[in-house]
Design an enzyme around this catalytic site. Structure first.
Site, PDB file in Angstrom:
ATOM      1  N   GLY A  55       5.380  -4.186  11.481  1.00 41.94           N
ATOM      2  CA  GLY A  55       4.570  -3.513  12.493  1.00 41.94           C
ATOM      3  C   GLY A  55       5.218  -2.193  12.840  1.00 41.94           C
ATOM      4  N   CYS A  82      10.456  -7.425   8.149  1.00 45.74           N
ATOM      5  CA  CYS A  82      10.647  -6.106   8.773  1.00 45.74           C
ATOM      6  C   CYS A  82      10.588  -6.229  10.300  1.00 45.74           C
ATOM      7  CB  CYS A  82       9.624  -5.118   8.212  1.00 45.74           C
ATOM      8  SG  CYS A  82      10.097  -3.425   8.507  1.00 45.74           S
ATOM      9  N   TYR A  83       9.536  -5.708  10.959  1.00 43.88           N
ATOM     10  CA  TYR A  83       9.431  -5.873  12.417  1.00 43.88           C
ATOM     11  C   TYR A  83       9.539  -7.351  12.785  1.00 43.88           C
ATOM     12  CZ  TYR A  83       7.544  -5.641  17.155  1.00 43.88           C
ATOM     13  OH  TYR A  83       7.388  -5.751  18.512  1.00 43.88           O
ATOM     14  N   HIS A 172      10.241  -5.542   2.473  1.00 43.26           N
ATOM     15  CA  HIS A 172       8.891  -6.090   2.307  1.00 43.26           C
ATOM     16  C   HIS A 172       8.758  -6.864   0.995  1.00 43.26           C
ATOM     17  CE1 HIS A 172       6.912  -4.156   5.738  1.00 43.26           C
ATOM     18  NE2 HIS A 172       7.873  -3.248   5.586  1.00 43.26           N
ATOM     19  N   GLU A 174       6.354  -8.580   0.025  1.00 42.96           N
ATOM     20  CA  GLU A 174       4.960  -8.651  -0.436  1.00 42.96           C
ATOM     21  C   GLU A 174       4.560  -7.495  -1.346  1.00 42.96           C
ATOM     22  OE1 GLU A 174       6.076  -7.963   2.509  1.00 42.96           O
ATOM     23  OE2 GLU A 174       4.833  -6.543   3.622  1.00 42.96           O
ATOM     24  N   ASP A 230     -19.069  -6.639  -5.717  1.00 41.51           N
ATOM     25  CA  ASP A 230     -18.879  -7.256  -4.407  1.00 41.51           C
ATOM     26  C   ASP A 230     -20.171  -7.857  -3.858  1.00 41.51           C
ATOM     27  OD1 ASP A 230     -16.436  -6.156  -4.839  1.00 41.51           O
ATOM     28  OD2 ASP A 230     -16.758  -4.437  -3.526  1.00 41.51           O
ATOM     29  N   LYS A 376     -10.020  -7.047  -4.724  1.00 43.33           N
ATOM     30  CA  LYS A 376     -10.994  -6.967  -5.812  1.00 43.33           C
ATOM     31  C   LYS A 376     -10.796  -8.045  -6.882  1.00 43.33           C
ATOM     32  CE  LYS A 376     -14.338  -4.180  -7.149  1.00 43.33           C
ATOM     33  NZ  LYS A 376     -15.270  -3.635  -6.158  1.00 43.33           N
TER      34      LYS A 376
END
Ligand code: XMP
Length: 520
Positions: A55, A82-83, A172, A174, A230, A376
């Protein structure tokens, strides 16, 4: 069917949905919840793991997001990123301060050394690159925690209290820049939270269909179908959930590729249970575009008319029904709705018309966006599972204004025909050569330029066609594709032979920037 659940508690970081996606990739079901969600509500969901996201705030500031410390009494493992890591330290008695000097402030790729006896780093090498983005520093680690990773600049890169199952990393895991990030998340899920991996795309379909049925009840749903990936996948899901209660409205502005409108109609009328309305309005668009040459004006006219036709078509059906859209997660990011702290860019390069506000006189019961949290490739996976034809699921991006932005200058029926035929030859050749998979997007452009040629013994003065083909990860930047000369030669040969009024073919060898992918 209930699945094991991991909660991603959102503190406003930019990668929050990416964390959720990584967790799903590990076959664990997960939901992103705002940090304002009351603890009782979280508890009622019976999560088997909780991830605190990054964040923009600093935990020592009063107005930064905090969470009820009782969350650490639930007996549920927590991973802070992180945060989120700093919040664990701050809440459990450690000390987080602004980094005093450059040594502890880290941004970007950083070599990191891991204690591989820690469960979070099990099975990994002892060092690797991680992606840092923090200006705060954990000056004191809370009681019960060990330091389990460091970098050359910073001793406090990761903390762990293995007994209670609390972990924090300053970087991070991710993002793909973090070399062993996926392994760390997998370790948290499987080694720490003891997940069994009971979630797959089938489960997404199953649970989404059940939720849709419950929410829609016996009401109607209207979906705007463009023939893109989509909206097609959203249509497939809704059709499975409520069948004929779904009406798909397909506005054919006459600027689609060759035979595309018919293919969309055929697919959805024969393979899926739904009502399908095709509004053929090519003539109407041509009349509105007559004499218009300015690219932005063309885009605006196409966008405005498209929605006018669409709203007019559905206006009478709104009452007592829901409005569905194929919005996916990146659309929300681009329009600013997926970001807690982000600001939309104010400089308009080209106006995209995908997200347009509904007129006030149209009142639906609510909006349904069944793909809103998916990326996607996840949407494509759902599409495959639903049995939507490969051609639609793997369709390359096609701009809303269609061929309108690929015909430079005034748009006429004759020009549309020339471009559709040339573009069809290009697609056919790419398919025959199996070369499509190497390209992110490819198409023909009609620049509205004539040049002199010779056919037989005759001088010709006819259209120039441009081939545009790019490779890219995100379409923000793109490189022109190095299609082999032999394939280009065949395409050129066929276009000049098979398409009337074309006597020259050229290849666009410009990257983005400085060019854009489309020509207008
Ligand atoms: P540009 O030309 O901006 O294109 O480099 C980047 C990507 O966006 C697509 N594009 C559009 N998509 N509505 C859309 O839905 C639009 O108005 C639009 N304009 C460009 C383009 O095809 C490429 O994939």
């Amino acid at each position: 069917m209930a699945h094991e659940l991991v909660i991603v508690l959102d503190f406003g970081g930019q990668y929050n949905q990416l964390i959720a996606r990584r967790v799903r990739e590990c076959n664990v079901y997960c939901e992103v919840k705002p940090y304002t969600t009351p603890l009782e509500e979280l508890k009622a969901l019976h999560p088997i793991g909780i991830i605190f996201t990054g964040g923009p705030g600093s935990v020592y500031e009063d107005d930064s997001p905090h969470y009820d410390p009782a969350i650490f009494q639930l007996g549920v493992p927590v991973l802070g990123i992180c945060y989120g890591c700093q919040l664990i330290a701050h809440t459990l008695g450690g000390l987080v301060t602004p980094a005093q000097d450059d040594s502890a402030r880290e941004y970007g790729k950083t070599e990191t050394f891991y204690d591989i006896s820690c469960k979070l780093f099990k099975g990994m090498p002892e060092s690797g690159i991680s992606w840092m983005s923090h200006g705060d520093y954990m000056a004191k680690v809370p009681e019960g925690f060990q330091l389990v990773a460091h970098s050359n600049n910073c001793p406090n890169v990761a903390i762990a209290d293995e007994e209670r199952g609390f972990y924090g990393v300053q970087f991070h895991p991710e993002v793909t820049h973090t070399q062993w990030g996926k392994e760390m998340l997998r370790n948290f899920l499987y080694e720490v939270c003891h997940c069994s991996g009971d979630w797959k795309m089938d489960s997404f379909i199953e649970s989404t269909v059940a939720e849709l049925r419950e929410r829609i009840g016996d009401k109607k749903v209207i979906l705007g179908l463009s023939g893109g990936v989509d909206s097609s996948v959203a249509a497939g899901l809704l059709s499975r959930a409520v069948g004929k209660q779904l009406t798909c409205v397909f506005v054919d502005h006459g600027l689609m590729r060759k035979d595309e409108g018919d293919f969309v109609e055929q697919t959805f009328t024969t393979m899926f249970d739904m009502n399908f309305i095709r509004v053929n309005c090519g003539e109407h668009f041509l009349s509105k575009l007559k004499g218009v040459t300015d690219p932005e004006q063309k885009r605006k006219i196409i966008g405005v008319e498209f929605y006018k036709v669409f709203w007019d078509e559905i206006r009478n059906q709104a009452e007592d029904g829901f409005f569905a859209q194929g919005t996916i997660y990146p659309d929300r990011i681009e329009s600013g709705k997926g970001k807690t702290n982000g600001k939309a860019s104010t400089s308009v390069i080209k106006t995209h018309h995908n997200m347009t506000a509904m007129p006030e006189d149209i009142q639906f019961l609510g909006t349904i966006e069944p793909l809103a949290d998916l990326f996607k490739d996840e949407v494509r996976a759902v599409g495959e599972k639903l049995g939507i034809p490969h051609e639609l699921v793997w369709r390359q991006p096609f701009p809303g204004p269609g061929l309108g932005v690929r015909i430079i200058g005034e748009i006429t029926a004759e020009k549309i025909k020339v471009l559709q035929e040339a573009d069809w030859v290009l697609r056919d050749e790419m398919a025959k050569n199996g070369y499509e998979k190497n390209l992110s997007q490819f198409f023909c452009v009609l620049p509205g330029v004539n040049s002199v040629g010779v056919m037989g013994d005759h001088r010709t003065y006819d259209n120039l066609v441009v081939i545009r083909a790019v490779t890219t990860d995100d379409f923000m930047t793109a490189d022109w594709a190095r299609i082999p000369y032999d394939i280009l030669a065949d395409v050129s040969n066929r276009i000049t032979n098979e398409v009337d009024h074309v006597n020259r073919v050229v290849y666009d060898i410009t990257s983005k920037p400085p060019a854009t992918v489309e020509w207008e």
